[in-house]
Design an enzyme around this catalytic site. Structure first.
Site, PDB file in Angstrom:
ATOM      1  N   TYR A  56       0.813  -1.216   0.000  1.00  0.00           N
ATOM      2  CA  TYR A  56       0.000   0.000   0.000  1.00  0.00           C
ATOM      3  C   TYR A  56       0.847   1.268   0.000  1.00  0.00           C
ATOM      4  O   TYR A  56       1.768   1.432   0.807  1.00  0.00           O
ATOM      5  CB  TYR A  56      -0.935   0.033   1.220  1.00  0.00           C
ATOM      6  CG  TYR A  56      -1.706   1.329   1.311  1.00  0.00           C
ATOM      7  CD1 TYR A  56      -2.783   1.574   0.468  1.00  0.00           C
ATOM      8  CD2 TYR A  56      -1.321   2.334   2.194  1.00  0.00           C
ATOM      9  CE1 TYR A  56      -3.470   2.774   0.513  1.00  0.00           C
ATOM     10  CE2 TYR A  56      -1.997   3.541   2.251  1.00  0.00           C
ATOM     11  CZ  TYR A  56      -3.072   3.759   1.402  1.00  0.00           C
ATOM     12  OH  TYR A  56      -3.738   4.950   1.437  1.00  0.00           O
ATOM     13  N   ARG A 283      -2.677  30.608  50.878  1.00  0.00           N
ATOM     14  CA  ARG A 283      -2.383  29.311  51.494  1.00  0.00           C
ATOM     15  C   ARG A 283      -2.494  28.152  50.505  1.00  0.00           C
ATOM     16  O   ARG A 283      -1.850  27.118  50.679  1.00  0.00           O
ATOM     17  CB  ARG A 283      -3.323  29.072  52.679  1.00  0.00           C
ATOM     18  CG  ARG A 283      -3.040  29.965  53.879  1.00  0.00           C
ATOM     19  CD  ARG A 283      -3.945  29.648  55.050  1.00  0.00           C
ATOM     20  NE  ARG A 283      -5.298  30.176  54.884  1.00  0.00           N
ATOM     21  CZ  ARG A 283      -6.407  29.453  54.890  1.00  0.00           C
ATOM     22  NH1 ARG A 283      -6.333  28.139  55.039  1.00  0.00           N
ATOM     23  NH2 ARG A 283      -7.588  30.023  54.746  1.00  0.00           N
TER      24      ARG A 283
END
Length: 314
Positions: A56, A283
């Site tokens: 192919y 924090r």
């Protein structure tokens, strides 16, 4: 500082690409890469000379024409037609900094010696890269996992003396650049068009570019967060490594370590605080920035695998 990057089978990382591009390194094939490319090409030529079996895309048509056998004398024309027919991209032009990465990634993929290209084809792509000759490519036309067909066709078209390129800031016909450097147009051999077009270097180049930017922004986010914390006269305790070792997400740990490095020697952060706890946005910097780092790290792993792979067909 080393001014040349030698293409080899060594794993290419996102950081490597960043250094190659930023330091404007030239490319060259290692001896290992040259041997691998030539060995694969010789194997394919021998197979084609001794075997009449349909393979192919090498001696057959493409797509729905897969069962149409192509004669030996038309194999080169088949590959040239493939490149020309797929150079049908549209949309905006791809930025030259992306095209540069595309060239690097295509050269890397071909260098493994699994694609069957000529050594001369790979070396011409290196010539383009080293001389900052960037093919004009358009943003629309990729088929995703099935291949960046149209973008890679435009990347490959100048090899044939077709299409346009950017050189020294000017858009010029590719044939003029070949004439300027005294180069002959490449004559593609069996499978070469397929090897050049079927790949993921277009989407991978964009991915690499975005990752490089993301890592930079992640670093800057940590730096800006640290400056903000110091400006607020915040507390250092939320970045204590012991807190993050008992919830050891990698990005979270890295963020906390980086903030501590930025704060090293800070008189502001060391002074006695009047408040017990900072606002949550300070924090949770390790957790939020860390989650972003983990996401970036995952994407980096995917692209690292992809850019070190061979993706052409068959």
């Amino acid at each position: 500082m080393e001014t040349t990057h030698y293409i080899s089978s060594n794993t290419l990382t996102i950081e490597d690409i960043h250094h190659i591009v930023v330091e404007n390194k030239k490319l060259a094939l290692s001896e290992e890469a040259k041997v691998n490319i030539q060995k694969c090409r010789d194997y394919l030529d021998q197979k084609m000379d001794s075997n009449e079996t349909a393979i192919y895309g090498i001696n057959t048509g493409f797509g729905s024409l897969y069962n149409i056998k192509i004669s030996q004398e038309n194999l080169s024309q088949l590959q040239e037609n493939l490149v020309k027919s797929h150079a049908c991209g549209t949309g905006d032009e791809v930025p030259q900094e992306i095209v540069k990465i595309m060239l690097l990634l295509k050269i890397q993929s071909l260098s493994y010696g699994n694609s069957g290209v000529q050594l001369a084809t790979t070396e011409r792509l290196i010539d383009f890269y080293n001389n900052e000759i960037y093919p004009v490519i358009y943003t629309q036309g990729s088929l995703g996992a099935s291949g960046d067909l149209a973008p890679l066709a435009h990347l490959s078209l100048p090899l044939l003396g077709e299409g346009e390129v950017y050189y020294q800031g000017n858009k010029v016909p590719a044939k003029d650049i070949l004439a300027h450097f005294g180069w002959e147009a490449m004559v593609l051999q069996s499978k070469e068009g397929l090897a050049l077009l079927n790949g993921t270097q277009f989407m991978s180049a964009y991915g690499v570019y975005v990752l490089i930017k993301s890592c930079k922004y992640s670093y800057l986010a940590d730096l800006i967060g640290t400056i903000s914390l110091e400006g607020f006269d915040g507390r250092k305790e939320p970045f204590n490594e012991l807190i993050h070792f008992i919830r050891p997400h990698k990005g979270q740990i890295i963020t906390a370590q980086r903030v501590n490095e930025f704060l090293e020697g800070s008189e502001i952060i060391a002074q006695t605080k009047q408040h017990v706890q900072d606002p949550y946005s300070f924090r949770c910097i390790p957790q939020v920035h860390g989650a972003s780092k983990d996401a970036i790290d995952y994407v980096k792993k995917v692209f690292k695998t992809e850019i070190n792979s061979v993706t052409d067909n068959p």
